[in-house]
Design a protein around this motif. Sequence first.
Motif, PDB file in Angstrom:
ATOM      1  N   TRP A  36     -22.663  29.093  11.924  1.00 52.46           N
ATOM      2  CA  TRP A  36     -23.849  28.229  11.900  1.00 52.46           C
ATOM      3  C   TRP A  36     -23.403  26.809  11.626  1.00 52.46           C
ATOM      4  CZ3 TRP A  36     -29.237  29.038  11.861  1.00 52.46           C
ATOM      5  CH2 TRP A  36     -29.655  30.353  11.972  1.00 52.46           C
ATOM      6  N   LYS A  37     -23.976  25.872  12.382  1.00 53.69           N
ATOM      7  CA  LYS A  37     -23.753  24.447  12.117  1.00 53.69           C
ATOM      8  C   LYS A  37     -24.959  23.675  12.629  1.00 53.69           C
ATOM      9  CE  LYS A  37     -21.084  20.434  13.245  1.00 53.69           C
ATOM     10  NZ  LYS A  37     -20.842  19.775  14.493  1.00 53.69           N
ATOM     11  N   ASP A  38     -25.510  22.852  11.781  1.00 50.72           N
ATOM     12  CA  ASP A  38     -26.646  21.993  12.161  1.00 50.72           C
ATOM     13  C   ASP A  38     -27.780  22.776  12.804  1.00 50.72           C
ATOM     14  OD1 ASP A  38     -25.183  19.837  11.207  1.00 50.72           O
ATOM     15  OD2 ASP A  38     -24.357  19.360  13.178  1.00 50.72           O
ATOM     16  N   GLY A  39     -28.102  23.935  12.248  1.00 51.36           N
ATOM     17  CA  GLY A  39     -29.223  24.728  12.750  1.00 51.36           C
ATOM     18  C   GLY A  39     -28.919  25.557  13.983  1.00 51.36           C
ATOM     19  N   ALA A  52     -18.961  24.662  21.745  1.00 45.49           N
ATOM     20  CA  ALA A  52     -20.235  23.945  21.873  1.00 45.49           C
ATOM     21  C   ALA A  52     -20.746  23.437  20.522  1.00 45.49           C
ATOM     22  CB  ALA A  52     -21.287  24.834  22.534  1.00 45.49           C
ATOM     23  N   LEU A  53     -20.299  24.039  19.424  1.00 42.00           N
ATOM     24  CA  LEU A  53     -20.716  23.561  18.095  1.00 42.00           C
ATOM     25  C   LEU A  53     -20.049  22.236  17.733  1.00 42.00           C
ATOM     26  CD1 LEU A  53     -20.731  26.743  15.817  1.00 42.00           C
ATOM     27  CD2 LEU A  53     -22.699  25.498  16.731  1.00 42.00           C
ATOM     28  N   ALA A  54     -18.950  21.918  18.377  1.00 43.75           N
ATOM     29  CA  ALA A  54     -18.203  20.671  18.131  1.00 43.75           C
ATOM     30  C   ALA A  54     -17.895  20.495  16.644  1.00 43.75           C
ATOM     31  CB  ALA A  54     -18.984  19.467  18.675  1.00 43.75           C
ATOM     32  N   VAL A  55     -17.238  21.475  16.069  1.00 46.12           N
ATOM     33  CA  VAL A  55     -16.901  21.458  14.642  1.00 46.12           C
ATOM     34  C   VAL A  55     -15.702  20.546  14.407  1.00 46.12           C
ATOM     35  CG1 VAL A  55     -16.168  22.862  12.679  1.00 46.12           C
ATOM     36  CG2 VAL A  55     -17.792  23.800  14.344  1.00 46.12           C
ATOM     37  N   ASP A  59     -16.779  18.987   8.498  1.00 45.14           N
ATOM     38  CA  ASP A  59     -18.118  19.517   8.782  1.00 45.14           C
ATOM     39  C   ASP A  59     -18.390  20.725   7.903  1.00 45.14           C
ATOM     40  OD1 ASP A  59     -18.584  17.655  10.739  1.00 45.14           O
ATOM     41  OD2 ASP A  59     -18.345  19.040  12.426  1.00 45.14           O
ATOM     42  N   GLU A  60     -19.634  20.844   7.458  1.00 44.67           N
ATOM     43  CA  GLU A  60     -20.030  22.021   6.699  1.00 44.67           C
ATOM     44  C   GLU A  60     -20.573  23.063   7.667  1.00 44.67           C
ATOM     45  OE1 GLU A  60     -23.416  23.138   3.558  1.00 44.67           O
ATOM     46  OE2 GLU A  60     -22.041  21.553   2.911  1.00 44.67           O
ATOM     47  N   ILE A  61     -20.038  24.270   7.578  1.00 47.11           N
ATOM     48  CA  ILE A  61     -20.488  25.365   8.428  1.00 47.11           C
ATOM     49  C   ILE A  61     -20.737  26.596   7.567  1.00 47.11           C
ATOM     50  CG2 ILE A  61     -19.236  24.533  10.473  1.00 47.11           C
ATOM     51  CD1 ILE A  61     -17.245  26.860   9.942  1.00 47.11           C
TER      52      ILE A  61
END
Length: 86
Positions: A36-39, A52-55, A59-61
């Motif tokens: 999960w990242k940014d919803g 596609a999450l571009a971590v 970044d907090e995941i």
Amino acid sequence: MLIKRMMVQLSGGLQARHTALFAREACSYQSDIFLWKDGKCVTGKSIMKVMALAVKKGDEITLLTNGADEHTAARTLEEFLLTKNR
């Protein structure tokens, strides 16, 4: 189900090479694995969906694992994401 929130420490984040390694490791477990990242929630077993999450580094995941080997999967994948130099 195990849920772990963390700040990614991989230098460069989950770029192509790191994403491929992460997905390969995730596929080695029977458990369902999600990031999960940014919803947004994606399966950790798909290179394209994780990309596609571009971590990025810092970044907090959230890592979710659910299944027979969820503890081992969570521990190994968390260590992967928290390793600074890979």
